[in-house]
Design a protein around this motif. Structure first.
Motif, PDB file in Angstrom:
ATOM      1  N   SER A  24       0.823  -1.213   0.000  1.00 41.75           N
ATOM      2  CA  SER A  24       0.000   0.000   0.000  1.00 41.75           C
ATOM      3  C   SER A  24       0.858   1.265   0.000  1.00 41.75           C
ATOM      4  N   ARG A  27       1.882   1.822  -3.814  1.00 44.58           N
ATOM      5  CA  ARG A  27       0.858   1.854  -4.867  1.00 44.58           C
ATOM      6  C   ARG A  27       0.984   3.047  -5.813  1.00 44.58           C
ATOM      7  N   THR A  37      -2.364  -3.701 -10.871  1.00 51.91           N
ATOM      8  CA  THR A  37      -2.655  -4.488  -9.679  1.00 51.91           C
ATOM      9  C   THR A  37      -3.071  -5.898 -10.101  1.00 51.91           C
ATOM     10  N   CYS A  38      -3.107  -6.814  -9.161  1.00 49.76           N
ATOM     11  CA  CYS A  38      -3.574  -8.172  -9.450  1.00 49.76           C
ATOM     12  C   CYS A  38      -5.011  -8.154  -9.969  1.00 49.76           C
ATOM     13  N   THR A  39      -5.832  -7.313  -9.364  1.00 44.84           N
ATOM     14  CA  THR A  39      -7.232  -7.203  -9.787  1.00 44.84           C
ATOM     15  C   THR A  39      -7.326  -6.741 -11.232  1.00 44.84           C
ATOM     16  N   GLU A  40      -6.551  -5.716 -11.584  1.00 42.41           N
ATOM     17  CA  GLU A  40      -6.553  -5.215 -12.964  1.00 42.41           C
ATOM     18  C   GLU A  40      -6.079  -6.285 -13.942  1.00 42.41           C
ATOM     19  N   MET A  42      -6.284  -9.580 -13.543  1.00 43.68           N
ATOM     20  CA  MET A  42      -7.311 -10.617 -13.655  1.00 43.68           C
ATOM     21  C   MET A  42      -8.488 -10.147 -14.497  1.00 43.68           C
ATOM     22  N   LEU A  43      -8.892  -8.880 -14.326  1.00 35.65           N
ATOM     23  CA  LEU A  43      -9.988  -8.348 -15.148  1.00 35.65           C
ATOM     24  C   LEU A  43      -9.598  -8.299 -16.612  1.00 35.65           C
ATOM     25  N   ARG A  45      -7.523 -10.264 -18.056  1.00 35.98           N
ATOM     26  CA  ARG A  45      -7.519 -11.653 -18.519  1.00 35.98           C
ATOM     27  C   ARG A  45      -8.933 -12.116 -18.839  1.00 35.98           C
TER      28      ARG A  45
END
Length: 50
Positions: A24, A27, A37-40, A42-43, A45
């Motif tokens: 954090s 960032r 980010t990991c979320t970005e 995965m989205l 993908r």
């Protein structure tokens, strides 16, 4: 002491912290370097797989 320094000390003494996640504190710099980010990731993908 900064919040980041306290987190480092926590990990050094106990191997964990109840404070903010270490990433954090990075960032903003990571975003400026366009590191997602990991979320970005995965989205992206999921969007690619459709």
């Amino acid at each position: 002491m900064t919040q980041g320094h306290n987190v480092v000390l926590d990990y050094g003494h106990t191997g964990l912290t109840l404070r903010k996640h270490p990433v954090s504190f990075l960032r903003r710099e990571l975003a400026e370097r366009r590191i997602v980010t990991c979320t970005e990731a995965m989205l992206a993908r999921l969007d690619h797989d459709e």
